[in-house]
Design a protein around this motif. Structure first.
Motif, PDB file in Angstrom:
ATOM      1  N   GLU A   1       9.568  13.375   9.758  1.00  0.00           N
ATOM      2  CA  GLU A   1      10.586  12.107  10.357  1.00  0.00           C
ATOM      3  C   GLU A   1      12.050  11.896   9.794  1.00  0.00           C
ATOM      4  O   GLU A   1      11.202  12.246   7.984  1.00  0.00           O
ATOM      5  N   ASP A   2      13.169  11.328   9.838  1.00  0.00           N
ATOM      6  CA  ASP A   2      14.121  11.058   8.859  1.00  0.00           C
ATOM      7  C   ASP A   2      12.997   9.742   7.870  1.00  0.00           C
ATOM      8  O   ASP A   2      13.141  10.029   7.215  1.00  0.00           O
ATOM      9  N   PHE A   3      12.295   9.026   8.400  1.00  0.00           N
ATOM     10  CA  PHE A   3      11.637   8.426   7.492  1.00  0.00           C
ATOM     11  C   PHE A   3      10.292   8.285   7.333  1.00  0.00           C
ATOM     12  O   PHE A   3      10.013   7.580   8.770  1.00  0.00           O
ATOM     13  N   ILE A   4       9.063   8.117   6.699  1.00  0.00           N
ATOM     14  CA  ILE A   4       7.969   7.975   6.719  1.00  0.00           C
ATOM     15  C   ILE A   4       7.377   7.266   6.110  1.00  0.00           C
ATOM     16  O   ILE A   4       7.319   7.478   5.010  1.00  0.00           O
ATOM     17  N   ASN A   5       6.933   5.838   6.499  1.00  0.00           N
ATOM     18  CA  ASN A   5       5.872   4.732   5.870  1.00  0.00           C
ATOM     19  C   ASN A   5       5.097   5.498   5.780  1.00  0.00           C
ATOM     20  O   ASN A   5       4.191   4.732   6.702  1.00  0.00           O
ATOM     21  N   VAL A   6       3.811   5.916   4.219  1.00  0.00           N
ATOM     22  CA  VAL A   6       2.892   5.398   4.602  1.00  0.00           C
ATOM     23  C   VAL A   6       2.056   4.931   3.378  1.00  0.00           C
ATOM     24  O   VAL A   6       1.026   4.981   2.319  1.00  0.00           O
ATOM     25  N   ASP A   7       3.103   3.799   3.232  1.00  0.00           N
ATOM     26  CA  ASP A   7       2.723   2.956   1.759  1.00  0.00           C
ATOM     27  C   ASP A   7       0.723   2.139   1.371  1.00  0.00           C
ATOM     28  O   ASP A   7       0.340   2.181   0.724  1.00  0.00           O
ATOM     29  N   SER A   8       0.191   2.409   3.266  1.00  0.00           N
ATOM     30  CA  SER A   8      -1.212   1.757   2.705  1.00  0.00           C
ATOM     31  C   SER A   8      -1.748   2.739   2.365  1.00  0.00           C
ATOM     32  O   SER A   8      -3.317   2.797   2.422  1.00  0.00           O
ATOM     33  N   LEU A   9      -1.585   4.309   2.774  1.00  0.00           N
ATOM     34  CA  LEU A   9      -2.363   5.199   2.098  1.00  0.00           C
ATOM     35  C   LEU A   9      -2.303   6.392   0.806  1.00  0.00           C
ATOM     36  O   LEU A   9      -1.363   5.529  -0.106  1.00  0.00           O
ATOM     37  N   PRO A  10      -3.636   6.491   0.069  1.00  0.00           N
ATOM     38  CA  PRO A  10      -3.134   6.749  -1.003  1.00  0.00           C
ATOM     39  C   PRO A  10      -2.890   8.292  -1.099  1.00  0.00           C
ATOM     40  O   PRO A  10      -3.350   9.436  -0.708  1.00  0.00           O
ATOM     41  N   VAL A  11      -1.045   8.298  -1.098  1.00  0.00           N
ATOM     42  CA  VAL A  11      -0.235   9.805  -0.563  1.00  0.00           C
ATOM     43  C   VAL A  11       0.576   9.974  -2.201  1.00  0.00           C
ATOM     44  O   VAL A  11       0.639   9.444  -3.263  1.00  0.00           O
ATOM     45  N   GLU A  12      -0.613  11.627  -2.540  1.00  0.00           N
ATOM     46  CA  GLU A  12       0.650  12.341  -3.444  1.00  0.00           C
ATOM     47  C   GLU A  12       1.704  12.302  -3.132  1.00  0.00           C
ATOM     48  O   GLU A  12       2.849  12.747  -1.984  1.00  0.00           O
ATOM     49  N   LYS A  13       2.912  11.762  -4.008  1.00  0.00           N
ATOM     50  CA  LYS A  13       4.655  11.165  -3.587  1.00  0.00           C
ATOM     51  C   LYS A  13       4.972  12.517  -4.076  1.00  0.00           C
ATOM     52  O   LYS A  13       5.022  12.418  -5.259  1.00  0.00           O
ATOM     53  N   ILE A  14       5.780  13.537  -3.263  1.00  0.00           N
ATOM     54  CA  ILE A  14       6.416  14.751  -4.160  1.00  0.00           C
ATOM     55  C   ILE A  14       7.840  13.855  -3.701  1.00  0.00           C
ATOM     56  O   ILE A  14       8.705  13.600  -2.301  1.00  0.00           O
ATOM     57  N   ASP A  15       8.986  14.158  -4.970  1.00  0.00           N
ATOM     58  CA  ASP A  15      10.841  13.622  -4.069  1.00  0.00           C
ATOM     59  C   ASP A  15      11.691  14.235  -4.416  1.00  0.00           C
ATOM     60  O   ASP A  15      11.248  15.875  -5.011  1.00  0.00           O
TER      61      ASP A  15
END
Ligand SMILES: CC(C)C[C@H](NC(=O)C[C@H](N)C(=O)O)C(=O)O
Ligand SMILES: [Zn+2]
Ligand SMILES: [Zn+2]
Length: 383
Positions: free
Chosen positions: A32-46
Motif C-alpha cells: 500500500e502507499d502507507f501501512i500503519n502497524v505501530d501497534s504491532l511488533p514489526v521489524e521496520k526496514i527503511d
C-alpha cells in the motif's frame, strides 16, 4: 516475524510507485502507499531512496561444480552461498554439464539442499549433457513425481562436438517424458537445452516441434548469444513462440556486441520481451576449442555476471522493468515457480533493495534478511 519495508520505489517488475510492503513470514501480504502497524511488533526496514525489485532467478548454475574439458585439473568448484546473495540471486536451478560421470545427481541434490538450508531457494534439472539421460529413479517421469526439487531436465547438449549426438527420436522421448512428468507433478517439465557452436544450431528443436504435438515452450535453449549466427537464428525461433536464454558469463569470450544484455535489448525491440531470459552458467566451465577441436583453455562462469549484465542494460538505457523481466518474471513463468518472480501480495518475499546508484543494498529471501545496508548478514556454513 513481521517486517515492513517503508517508502520504497517498487518495480514489481512493473513500476508501482513509492509503497510500503508488509511481509509476514516468507510471504508478501500487503502493498500500500502507507501501512500503519505501530501497534504491532514489526521489524521496520527503511526503504527511503531505495528501489525494490523481485529477487533474481538464475535458471542455469553448475551449483555442485562442472568443467573438466581440459582434464581433471579443470574440474570447477561448487558455488559459494554468499556469491549468490551478492549477485541478488534468491532462486537458483542447478544442473550438470559435460561431466555426468564424476558429477552426479545425488551430489547435485545434496548441494541444492545445502544452499536451501543456508538460505536461498533451489531447484534442479535431472540429466546432464548426455542422452540417454542420467536420472534419480531410472525414469525421468518418476524423477519429476518423486524428487521435489526436480523441475526440468538438462542441460542436454545439441549441436556441439561434446554432445552425445542425440537423435531427434531420443530428444522427442525426453521432452515427451518431461512434459508428462511436469503435468503429473504440477511442475514446468522444462527441457534446458545446451546449444553449442555446431552448424545445426536449433534444427533438432524445430524438428521435434514440427513432428509432434509438443509445444515449443517445453524447451528452454541456452547460450543463444554464444555466436552471431545462433543469435540471429534465435530470432526466428522466438518468432514461433520459443523461449530464448542468454548466458551472462561469456562476456570476455564473445565479441563485445553479443553480451547478454545487448541480446535481450535486441529481442525486446523485436517484440520478444516475454520470451527472453538471462542465466549465468555459474561455476560452469567456459572452455575454448580451436577450429581443429583442440582444447586451448577455459574460464569459469560467474553468477555475479547476472548482476553485471543487469547493470549494463540499465546503464545503456534498457527500460528497468524490461531487463528485470528477463531475470525475474520470465524465468518464474517458464520454470512454473508461481510464487516467484513478482512483488505482489501472496508471492514469496524474495526482494532486492538497490540504492540510487544501483548498488545492491539489501537481499530478502523468503522474508529473511540475507544482506542489509550492503553488508552480508547470512554466510554459507564454512564462509
Ligand atoms: C556458453 C559457453 C561459453 C560455455 C558453455 N559451458 C557449459 O556448457 C558448461 C560446461 N561445459 C560444464 O560442463 O561445466 C560451453 O561449454 O559451451
Ligand atoms: Zn552449456
Ligand atoms: Zn552450463
Amino acid at each position: 516475524m513481521i517486517k515492513l519495508v517503508k517508502n520504497v520505489e517498487v518495480f514489481s517488475p512493473n513500476f508501482l510507485g513509492k509503497k510500503d510492503i508488509l511481509i509476514a513470514g516468507s510471504k508478501i501480504v500487503v502493498i500500500e502507499d502507507f501501512i500503519n502497524v505501530d501497534s504491532l511488533p514489526v521489524e521496520k526496514i527503511d526503504g527511503s531512496g531505495l528501489i525494490a525489485v523481485p529477487g533474481f532467478i538464475d535458471s542455469h548454475v553448475h551449483i555442485a561444480g562442472g568443467g573438466g574439458e581440459g582434464g581433471f585439473k579443470t574440474r570447477t568448484p561448487g558455488i559459494v552461498f554468499s556469491d549468490l546473495v551478492k549477485a541478488g540471486i534468491t532462486t537458483v536451478v542447478g544442473c550438470l554439464g559435460t561431466d555426468g560421470v564424476t558429477r552426479n545427481l545425488k551430489d547435485l541434490y545434496a548441494k541444492a539442499k545445502s544452499l536451501e538450508e543456508e538460505g536461498i531457494n533451489t531447484y534442479i534439472y535431472s540429466g546432464s549433457y548426455r542422452v540417454p539421460l542420467i536420472t534419480f529413479t531410472g525414469n525421468l517421469i518418476e524423477d519429476f513425481i518423486l524428487i521435489d526439487k526436480v523441475i526440468g531436465a538438462g542441460e542436454i547438449a545439441v549441436s556441439d562436438h561434446r554432445s552425445s549426438q542425440p537423435s531427434v527420436d531420443e530428444l522427442k522421448r525426453i521432452v515427451a517424458d518431461a512434459r508428462v512428468g511436469g503435468i503429473l507433478s504440477n511442475k514446468a517439465g522444462i527441457v534446458n537445452i545446451h546449444v553449442g557452436d555446431g552448424k545445426s544450431m536449433l534444427d533438432i528443436l524445430y524438428e521435434v516441434v514440427e513432428t509432434t504435438e509438443i509445444p515449443v515452450t517445453q524447451f528452454l535453449p541456452t547460450h543463444i548469444n554464444r555466436n552471431k549466427k545462433l543469435f540471429e537464428e534465435g530470432l526466428n525461433y522466438a518468432k514461433i513462440g520459443g523461449f530464448v536464454d542468454f548466458t551472462t558469463s561469456v562476456g570476455d569470450l564473445l565479441e563485445e556486441d553479443l553480451q547478454a544484455w545487448k541480446a535481450v535489448k535486441i529481442y525486446i525491440e523485436n517484440g520478444f520481451e516475454n520470451q527472453v531470459t538471462m542465466s549465468s552458467d555459474g561455476q560452469g566451465s567456459l572452455p575454448k576449442f580451436n577450429e581443429k577441436g583442440q582444447f586451448i583453455g577455459l574460464g569459469i562462469g560467474k553468477v555475479s555476471s547476472v548482476m553485471e549484465q543487469f547493470k549494463s542494460a540499465v546503464k545503456n538505457g534498457v527500460p528497468f522493468e524490461k531487463i528485470l523481466k528477463a531475470i525475474t518474471q520470465n524465468p518464474a513463468k517458464i520454470l512454473k515457480l508461481s510464487s516467484k518472480g513478482v512483488i505482489a501480495p501472496g508471492k514469496d518475499a524474495d526482494i532486492l533493495l538497490f540504492n540510487s546508484d544501483l548498488n545492491l543494498d539489501s537481499v530478502l529471501c523468503m522474508g529473511k534478511l540475507l544482506m542489509s545496508k550492503e553488508q552480508i548478514l547470512v554466510k554459507g556454513t564454512f564462509e
